[in-house]
Design a protein around this motif. Structure first.
Motif, PDB file in Angstrom:
ATOM      1  N   ASP A 230      89.312  49.087  49.564  1.00  0.00           N
ATOM      2  CA  ASP A 230      88.896  48.358  50.772  1.00  0.00           C
ATOM      3  C   ASP A 230      88.203  49.296  51.762  1.00  0.00           C
ATOM      4  O   ASP A 230      87.150  48.983  52.306  1.00  0.00           O
ATOM      5  CB  ASP A 230      90.064  47.613  51.424  1.00  0.00           C
ATOM      6  CG  ASP A 230      91.322  48.461  51.568  1.00  0.00           C
ATOM      7  OD1 ASP A 230      91.316  49.645  51.157  1.00  0.00           O
ATOM      8  OD2 ASP A 230      92.324  47.937  52.111  1.00  0.00           O
ATOM      9  N   THR A 234      84.402  48.595  52.493  1.00  0.00           N
ATOM     10  CA  THR A 234      84.191  47.825  53.725  1.00  0.00           C
ATOM     11  C   THR A 234      84.468  48.640  54.982  1.00  0.00           C
ATOM     12  O   THR A 234      84.228  48.159  56.086  1.00  0.00           O
ATOM     13  CB  THR A 234      85.108  46.578  53.782  1.00  0.00           C
ATOM     14  OG1 THR A 234      86.463  47.012  54.010  1.00  0.00           O
ATOM     15  CG2 THR A 234      85.059  45.784  52.492  1.00  0.00           C
ATOM     16  N   ARG A 236      87.278  49.228  56.164  1.00  0.00           N
ATOM     17  CA  ARG A 236      88.410  48.632  56.866  1.00  0.00           C
ATOM     18  C   ARG A 236      89.552  48.445  55.877  1.00  0.00           C
ATOM     19  O   ARG A 236      89.301  48.081  54.724  1.00  0.00           O
ATOM     20  CB  ARG A 236      87.955  47.277  57.399  1.00  0.00           C
ATOM     21  CG  ARG A 236      89.014  46.398  57.972  1.00  0.00           C
ATOM     22  CD  ARG A 236      88.358  45.311  58.812  1.00  0.00           C
ATOM     23  NE  ARG A 236      88.280  44.015  58.143  1.00  0.00           N
ATOM     24  CZ  ARG A 236      89.251  43.092  58.211  1.00  0.00           C
ATOM     25  NH1 ARG A 236      90.343  43.323  58.890  1.00  0.00           N
ATOM     26  NH2 ARG A 236      89.105  41.939  57.595  1.00  0.00           N
ATOM     27  N   LEU A 238      91.966  46.295  54.360  1.00  0.00           N
ATOM     28  CA  LEU A 238      92.131  44.836  54.314  1.00  0.00           C
ATOM     29  C   LEU A 238      93.591  44.454  54.097  1.00  0.00           C
ATOM     30  O   LEU A 238      93.978  43.301  54.251  1.00  0.00           O
ATOM     31  CB  LEU A 238      91.260  44.250  53.194  1.00  0.00           C
ATOM     32  CG  LEU A 238      89.761  44.511  53.353  1.00  0.00           C
ATOM     33  CD1 LEU A 238      89.001  44.145  52.092  1.00  0.00           C
ATOM     34  CD2 LEU A 238      89.209  43.739  54.546  1.00  0.00           C
ATOM     35  N   HIS A 328      84.009  51.850  61.620  1.00  0.00           N
ATOM     36  CA  HIS A 328      84.337  50.421  61.713  1.00  0.00           C
ATOM     37  C   HIS A 328      85.084  50.123  63.018  1.00  0.00           C
ATOM     38  O   HIS A 328      85.861  50.952  63.484  1.00  0.00           O
ATOM     39  CB  HIS A 328      85.191  50.019  60.511  1.00  0.00           C
ATOM     40  CG  HIS A 328      85.292  48.531  60.347  1.00  0.00           C
ATOM     41  ND1 HIS A 328      86.083  47.754  61.155  1.00  0.00           N
ATOM     42  CD2 HIS A 328      84.686  47.676  59.487  1.00  0.00           C
ATOM     43  CE1 HIS A 328      85.960  46.483  60.798  1.00  0.00           C
ATOM     44  NE2 HIS A 328      85.113  46.406  59.785  1.00  0.00           N
ATOM     45  N   LYS A 598      78.958  40.877  54.995  1.00  0.00           N
ATOM     46  CA  LYS A 598      80.192  41.603  55.325  1.00  0.00           C
ATOM     47  C   LYS A 598      81.419  40.802  54.903  1.00  0.00           C
ATOM     48  O   LYS A 598      82.335  41.324  54.266  1.00  0.00           O
ATOM     49  CB  LYS A 598      80.265  41.878  56.835  1.00  0.00           C
ATOM     50  CG  LYS A 598      79.277  42.940  57.299  1.00  0.00           C
ATOM     51  CD  LYS A 598      79.972  44.279  57.515  1.00  0.00           C
ATOM     52  CE  LYS A 598      79.010  45.448  57.438  1.00  0.00           C
ATOM     53  NZ  LYS A 598      78.129  45.538  58.616  1.00  0.00           N
ATOM     54  N   GLU A 602      84.131  41.584  51.888  1.00  0.00           N
ATOM     55  CA  GLU A 602      85.571  41.667  52.171  1.00  0.00           C
ATOM     56  C   GLU A 602      86.350  40.690  51.302  1.00  0.00           C
ATOM     57  O   GLU A 602      87.390  41.032  50.736  1.00  0.00           O
ATOM     58  CB  GLU A 602      85.851  41.398  53.655  1.00  0.00           C
ATOM     59  CG  GLU A 602      85.399  42.537  54.554  1.00  0.00           C
ATOM     60  CD  GLU A 602      85.885  42.429  56.011  1.00  0.00           C
ATOM     61  OE1 GLU A 602      85.729  43.406  56.741  1.00  0.00           O
ATOM     62  OE2 GLU A 602      86.422  41.356  56.404  1.00  0.00           O
ATOM     63  N   LYS A 694      86.979  33.283  55.728  1.00  0.00           N
ATOM     64  CA  LYS A 694      87.698  34.324  56.465  1.00  0.00           C
ATOM     65  C   LYS A 694      89.089  33.873  56.902  1.00  0.00           C
ATOM     66  O   LYS A 694      90.011  34.708  56.997  1.00  0.00           O
ATOM     67  CB  LYS A 694      86.859  34.715  57.687  1.00  0.00           C
ATOM     68  CG  LYS A 694      87.305  35.974  58.354  1.00  0.00           C
ATOM     69  CD  LYS A 694      86.298  36.379  59.416  1.00  0.00           C
ATOM     70  CE  LYS A 694      86.946  37.227  60.470  1.00  0.00           C
ATOM     71  NZ  LYS A 694      87.231  36.526  61.703  1.00  0.00           N
TER      72      LYS A 694
END
Ligand code: ADP
Ligand code: MG
Length: 728
Positions: A230, A234, A236, A238, A328, A598, A602, A694
């Motif tokens: 992750d 990304t 980030r 997750l 991020h 994005k 994710e 999301k």
């Protein structure tokens, strides 16, 4: 066998700081790798030097002959710095920078070669642009784009490459980058601000916007980073349960910066100094493993180039120290996110900061003029200020009680609020009496003593006045500052232009200049009142109050981006020659696409990690428990065995529950993703990703994080928060 995570963690524990030895004084190193005015004076014939200075200060064009001379001088200078290649360095709308490298060295016949670099190559290049986002512009017009030299930002050498700051445009002249509209916005605000300055001082012929950014970032050990798909894909985490020790103990725990980090900071600081980036040794630690770097402010275009350059340097140098830097906005849930405060002001060629109170009533009236016009510009354009900072990453931060809310407002402090209130109520339409004027003058004259120490530091405001500048705090840490600076300078240009027209009309109708200005300011104060907020921006009361005032509270990027479609916005950008309606439409489209990408990535990574890491780890542990229960039953018999295995049985059930719920949400997410992918229209697709895809992230994560707590630590595949954030 130890998991990848355990191996990574063991690597981390063995690390030692990599101190680099530097020689020489910092003052001698400053800008040594930059082709700045002094280097130009040394390398350029005097005529070419003069045209270059003209081009830098006034944006005049260099003719072909001069460009050839500059190119040749630049090359000679760069070769003394060890450069063998050159690149046009530009800022595509992906948010990072891009480069295309070419060698100076050109073969000129069998076995012969020359170092070549002329005006043509300096001024224009044609990178393979098809891979950069263009919002449909190149599809409809022309398939290629080109980069063009920006003489106002100096060239520099990194490693063996001469980097030339450039704009990036399509063959039909439309901008495909951040720099071109930024330069245009800066030009617009220069023109409007100079015109207004003329009321106060005829010597003002140039106004520069200034930008001082504060860059926040996280550092994570490279081995742990590589063990988390992750973070790798990304930026980030997750998944991941909060570590038991969070930020609560910050004052006790985060006292000193670890030596490994200091070594990294010293190196990038030194490189920055050589590149003329005025970093001072100010590095704060904010959340665990979070740091901040804030150079001294500069002219806006240069400051922005320097921010991008520094981000680039940090990424490269971090690797040398076995770190990864995370830009991020919210890499770790439960810990503060990262922002990039944009401190902004306007300054004149006469050395005056237009947002700093002066020493007498006249200079204070000038200050008030720019101050109040800024507030009015914010008031009228709150929607695009919100839009220009919108990103999938920043959505996690705004309104999360650690960063400004998604509601745009401005904070100016008690003293200035009182002064604006006074002007609002005491400036009279029609002729003002001599006493009224004197009293106002007196109060306006009083600003300097009370100001700087009395500007309360309200950290919860997205746009705060801090004594001699405004601080736009809602900008995300990974953003290109230009996005915010284009908007801020454009709306300011627009507002100042309107102000000038109104004041001129009043003067034509017989009012004295000062009176005309004051009365106009009074109107602006009245009309922009609702954007001023002095209270706690993190409180729930503000959300209610803001709604009463009619201020927007747009919590997600797709909704925030709608503002770009507003006809009035298009008109303003067009009139000020910053962006055409087509360019704005293209940009909005690109922003929607960036958002979709994005969230899509994710979602994919979440799906992958659930399937290939979390489920297998949970099942492995569950199998161990089942074996244990079977063993106990074998040894102790069914009834006594099961009684003895109570804890294990409970765990087995809990694991199954979380596994099933997690998987069910992941399936729903996959379904929603498929549906969203079939949508053509970018805005609708972005909204579908936001509302339908999301929304499952948190549910999936909830069960995954519960599993992290249940499963044997030895078996858990991904580095945990406590390892990533507290290993020094
Ligand atoms: P904070 O309290 O938000 O951390 P600081 O006062 O330490 O803020 O830093 C403020 C930043 O504002 C610095 O980076 C500084 O360079 C910048 N700054 C100061 N004056 C100006 C100005 N006139 N224009 C733009 N930026 C400025
Ligand atoms: Mg700040």
């Amino acid at each position: 066998m130890a998991t990848k995570r355990i191996q990574a963690y063991q690597d981390v524990l063995k690390r030692t700081p990599k101190h680099i030895d530097f020689d020489g004084k910092i003052s001698e190193q400053f800008g040594k790798n930059v082709f700045h005015a002094e280097a130009m004076r040394e390398y350029l014939p005097s005529e070419a030097y003069k045209s270059m200075m003209e081009a830098i200060q006034n944006g005049t064009r260099l003719d072909r002959k001069m460009a050839d001379q500059v190119a040749s001088a630049m090359k000679d200078w760069a070769i003394t710095k060890g450069a063998t290649h050159y690149t046009h360095w530009f800022q595509p709308l992906t948010g990072t920078t891009a480069e295309k490298h070419d060698a100076f060295f050109k073969p000129v016949g069998p076995g012969r070669a020359l170092e070549r670099f002329d005006g043509d190559l300096l001024v224009q290049q044609e990178p393979d642009a098809s891979s950069f986002p263009n919002g449909g512009i190149r599809n409809t017009f022309e398939a290629r784009g080109y980069t063009a030299w920006d003489p106002s930002s100096p060239a520099f050498v990194i490693g063996k490459t001469l980097c030339i700051p450039t704009i990036f445009i399509s063959y039909t002249g439309e901008s495909l980058d951040y720099k071109m509209p930024l330069l245009k916005a800066l030009h617009a605000v220069d023109e409007s601000a100079v015109a207004v300055c003329q009321y106060f001082d005829k010597n003002v012929t140039k106004v520069n916007a200034t930008l001082g950014w504060e860059q926040e970032y996280f550092l994570i050990d490279q081995a742990l980073f590589n063990a988390r798909p992750d973070l790798m894909m990304t930026g980030r985490a997750l998944f991941g349960h909060d570590s038991a020790k969070g930020q609560q103990l910050e004052d006790h725990y985060f006292g000193s910066i670890p030596e490994r980090v200091t070594a990294f900071m010293r190196e990038f600081e030194n490189e920055s100094i050589a590149l003329g980036i005025p970093v001072t040794t100010r590095h704060n630690e904010v959340a665990p493993n979070q740091f901040e770097c804030a150079p001294i402010f500069e002219e806006c275009n240069l400051a922005n180039d320097h921010n991008l350059l520094l981000m680039d340097l940090m990424e490269k140098i971090a690797r040398k120290h076995d770190f990864r830097v995370l830009f991020h906005e919210k890499p770790f849930a439960g810990v503060n996110g990262s922002g990039k405060h944009n401190n902004w002001s306007l300054s004149t060629n006469t050395g005056i900061n237009l947002l700093a109170p002066g020493k007498n009533p006249k200079s204070n009236l000038q200050f008030l003029t720019f101050f109040v016009n800024t507030i009015k510009a914010i008031h009228d354009n709150a929607d695009i200020l919100r839009a220009c900072i919108a990103s999938a990453g920043n959505d996690h931060r705004l309104g999360a009680n650690e960063a400004p809310p998604a509601i745009i407002s401005t904070f100016i402090g008690t003293q200035l609020s009182a002064l604006l209130d006074e002007i609002e109520h005491n400036v009279k339409e029609g002729k003002m009496s001599a006493e009224d004027k004197t009293e106002l003058k007196l109060n306006i004259g009083k600003i300097p003593q009370i100001m700087l120490d009395n500007t309360d530091r309200n950290r919860t405001s997205p746009f705060a006045f801090t004594g001699n500048k405004f601080e736009f705090r809602a900008v995300g840490s990974s953003a290109n500052c230009a996005s915010a600076m284009i908007v801020l300078n454009t709306i300011m240009a627009n507002q100042l232009k309107a102000f000038k027209v109104s004041v001129d009309t009043r003067i034509e109708n017989g009012e004295s200049k000062d009176e005309a200005i004051l009365k106009e300011l009074q109107h602006l104060i009245q009309d922009s009142k609702k954007i001023r907020f002095e209270g706690n921006g993190y409180g729930d009361e503000w959300v209610v109050e803001a709604e009463k005032r009619g201020l927007a509270n747009l919590k997600d990027t797709p909704r925030a981006l709608k503002a770009w479609a507003n006809e009035k916005v298009k008109e303003m950008f067009n009139e000020l020659n910053v962006l055409t309606p087509r360019e704005l439409e293209a940009r909005q489209e690109i922003e929607f696409e960036n958002y979709i990408l994005k969230i899509q990535i994710e979602a994919r990574i979440i799906g992958d990690m659930v399937q290939s890491q979390i489920i297998p780890a949970a099942i492995e542990y569950q199998n161990k428990l089942i074996q244990n229960v079977q063993g106990l039953v074998n040894v102790l018999g069914e009834n006594v065995g099961k009684e003895a295995a109570k804890t294990q049985l409970e765990l087995i059930t809990k694991i199954s529950e979380h596994l099933n719920s997690m998987k069910a949400h992941a399936d729903k997410m996959l379904d929603a993703r498929k549906k969203a992918n079939s949508i053509e229209h970018a805005e609708d697709k972005a909204i579908a990703y936001c509302d339908n895809v999301k929304v499952h992230f948190d549910d999936i994560r909830y069960h995954a994080d519960k599993l992290e707590l249940l499963v044997d630590d030895e078996l858990w595949p991904m580095p945990k928060f406590r390892e990533m954030l507290f290993t020094r």
